[in-house]
Design an enzyme around this catalytic site. Sequence first.
Site, mmCIF file in Angstrom:
data_model
loop_
_atom_site.group_PDB
_atom_site.id
_atom_site.type_symbol
_atom_site.label_atom_id
_atom_site.label_comp_id
_atom_site.label_asym_id
_atom_site.label_seq_id
_atom_site.Cartn_x
_atom_site.Cartn_y
_atom_site.Cartn_z
ATOM 1 N N LYS A 105 0.788 -1.164 0.058
ATOM 2 C CA LYS A 105 0.046 -0.174 0.046
ATOM 3 C C LYS A 105 0.762 1.287 0.132
ATOM 4 O O LYS A 105 0.428 2.267 -0.507
ATOM 5 C CB LYS A 105 -0.942 -0.061 1.383
ATOM 6 C CG LYS A 105 -2.037 -1.036 1.062
ATOM 7 C CD LYS A 105 -3.031 -0.919 2.027
ATOM 8 C CE LYS A 105 -4.439 -1.762 2.207
ATOM 9 N NZ LYS A 105 -3.985 -3.255 1.936
ATOM 10 N N GLU B 98 -2.995 6.962 8.000
ATOM 11 C CA GLU B 98 -3.435 7.610 7.093
ATOM 12 C C GLU B 98 -4.426 8.705 8.006
ATOM 13 O O GLU B 98 -4.888 8.063 8.877
ATOM 14 C CB GLU B 98 -4.308 7.138 6.027
ATOM 15 C CG GLU B 98 -3.832 6.355 4.687
ATOM 16 C CD GLU B 98 -4.843 5.517 3.858
ATOM 17 O OE1 GLU B 98 -5.815 5.419 4.355
ATOM 18 O OE2 GLU B 98 -4.277 5.125 3.059
ATOM 19 N N HIS C 33 -14.410 -3.208 8.959
ATOM 20 C CA HIS C 33 -13.489 -2.671 7.834
ATOM 21 C C HIS C 33 -14.005 -3.562 6.767
ATOM 22 O O HIS C 33 -13.162 -3.722 5.834
ATOM 23 C CB HIS C 33 -12.296 -2.378 8.163
ATOM 24 C CG HIS C 33 -11.998 -1.652 9.235
ATOM 25 N ND1 HIS C 33 -12.039 -0.342 9.296
ATOM 26 C CD2 HIS C 33 -11.266 -1.707 10.648
ATOM 27 C CE1 HIS C 33 -11.592 0.275 10.185
ATOM 28 N NE2 HIS C 33 -11.345 -0.420 11.162
ATOM 29 N N ARG D 170 -7.058 -8.097 -8.733
ATOM 30 C CA ARG D 170 -7.917 -9.298 -8.710
ATOM 31 C C ARG D 170 -9.380 -8.801 -9.234
ATOM 32 O O ARG D 170 -9.765 -7.649 -9.220
ATOM 33 C CB ARG D 170 -7.836 -10.149 -7.565
ATOM 34 C CG ARG D 170 -8.404 -9.296 -6.464
ATOM 35 C CD ARG D 170 -8.261 -10.301 -5.233
ATOM 36 N NE ARG D 170 -8.604 -9.484 -3.865
ATOM 37 C CZ ARG D 170 -9.368 -8.813 -3.489
ATOM 38 N NH1 ARG D 170 -10.747 -8.907 -4.139
ATOM 39 N NH2 ARG D 170 -9.603 -8.143 -2.393
#
Length: 670
Positions: free
Chosen positions: A116, A200, A235, A292
Amino acid sequence: MFTKILIANRGEIACRVAATARRMGVKTVAVYSDADVDARHVALCDESVPVGPAAAKESYLRADKIIAAALASGAQAVHPGYGFLSENAGFAQACADAGIAFIGPPASAIEAMGSKSAAKTLMEKAGVPLVPGYHGDEQDAEFLQVQADRIGYPVLLKASAGGGGKGMRIVEHSADFKAALASCKREAISSFGDDKVLLEKYLTRPRHIEIQVFADTHGNCVYLFERDCSVQRRHQKVLEEAPAPGMTAERRRAMGEAAVAAARAVGYVGAGTVEFIANQDGSFYFMEMNTRLQVEHPVTEMITGQDLVEWQLRVASGEALPLRQDELAIHGHALEARIYAENPDNNFLPSIGRLRHLRMPDAATFTLGDNPAHPAPVRIDSGVRAGDAISPFYDPMIAKLIVWGRDREEALAQMAAALTHYQVVGLTTNIAFLKRLVQSRAFATADLDTGLIERNQDVLFPAPQPASFDELALASVALVLTEPRYGAAAKAGDPWARTDGWRMNMPLRRRFHFIDREAPLDMAVCYQAQGWMLAQGDASGQATLVRHEGTDYAIRVDGRLVRGAVVIDGEEVHVFAGERHARLRYIDPLLHAGEAEDEGGRLTAPMPGKIVAILVGKDDAVVKGTPLLIMEAMKMEHTITAPRDGVVLELLYATGDQVEEGVQLLSFQA
């Protein structure tokens, strides 16, 4: 086009890939673990190859075994599905090295987007907007604390190699950062073998909007519009829809072009999803790219009329994309609900067990005007059948329920109706929760953000209501009708062997004893020539049978028609009527069923797992809600807390111990 492919996955996605391959005349090879010998995906494929024990790391995650199976079977390509090895760059490269086509992007693209932090650096160079944060390699706890303080709270901690909601923590205050970091790293190393994290800024009311992209080896790349995946728990996505409510044409184009730019930046090929976090004001930021096919891809198929697995097979075999950007269009609205074996009332903990009864909505009963994009308004993608087990080894998804409507309002109505027709007995599911969610004002009015569930706790998690008179009436009538009406002696003319309630001088009176959760409920039944007189508390009514077919019942109670399905499973009686599923325990006096064992003073494991941290010691005094120990189960951490103020008398397990569901973890004195 390939003539044979191997599907390196299991469950509903393996079944879904096999269905498209069969339609295209492509033969399929299934792989299976010891736990999946009789699985549905194995039965649906043309061939099957065993790849190891039940644990995924010894079977579905063994790239060497998968490639050996492909070579031995003569498969020309491998479809990885999602999860497992689908985003493993090493596996994609190993397939290429073995001369097997990987039905997905090149290893270089997977590697570029697999981290990420590295992906965000790449996107920044490509001009894709990013959320403020820290994505570097420095992982010292003190350094990360400084970065979090600089960004400002709340901060989101994410495993750099993560996905599926695992290895994520929201930190509200600086004082909580280090404990959250340690927990996040433990879960990350367990789930992905890499404890690197990124930080973040956590947006307070964000929407999760993702763009479906597709690229070929001829330089073409398109976006197949967006999906809104804002409704999440822990999440992880619960409901997905396409198109995103409130999306303007300008914003759709801007997000689509940004997604295509992201795909081109890594030389992407095949199906991919670029995920954005969007503010309520319309601004959006790159979050990650999933290299994917996504779990929620069916909603895109429903509104575009395109089979994305067929696109994958064609692109992987060297063909160009079937359509240009200007040839793609949106038709109507689609919703997907993930049917999970989990308990929403217990923090969505997975439920393990066997599907003792399974009835899915009959798509043939759902009709709409012609959909130019998809022939049927209801679609079910499932990898299980009645009698199959949901095990602790894999994701507890039972099915994906996908519906289409000419607009969002019609799609919502279709989803609510389809969920009402879904019946599962044998384990706890989220079906009732999904019904409430779909019908909630917040979702119905598209007041969407990733905190929707938390914001609507009172509506989505109401206090349980006891079984109604009508539900008890259906249960009682079902118990009466499922008893043998005549024994062998009765057939020979012995009136004393009759069990249908006949009496010579007075009617038979019985009392059925039920337990609804912890509350006792009794129904008095008086047999009559035509039907029964029923009484429960202050309510009573004359009941007659209208119809009985299998588990379906229709009775008339004082002129009112009452319909429902009743499934008798041992001492449990399940009543599906209208929007509700009543789960009753029937106290059969002939079996001398007693009350459940008193668990006072004990704290038990909610499911099979491993003890990863013990937070208290023997003789420690704690207050209600104090974390006592942390379990890891199904690659998620679960904290066991004190049920009330008290003292820890004894710790029965140590860190690292494996425990079974229901075992006592520690002794506790209130």
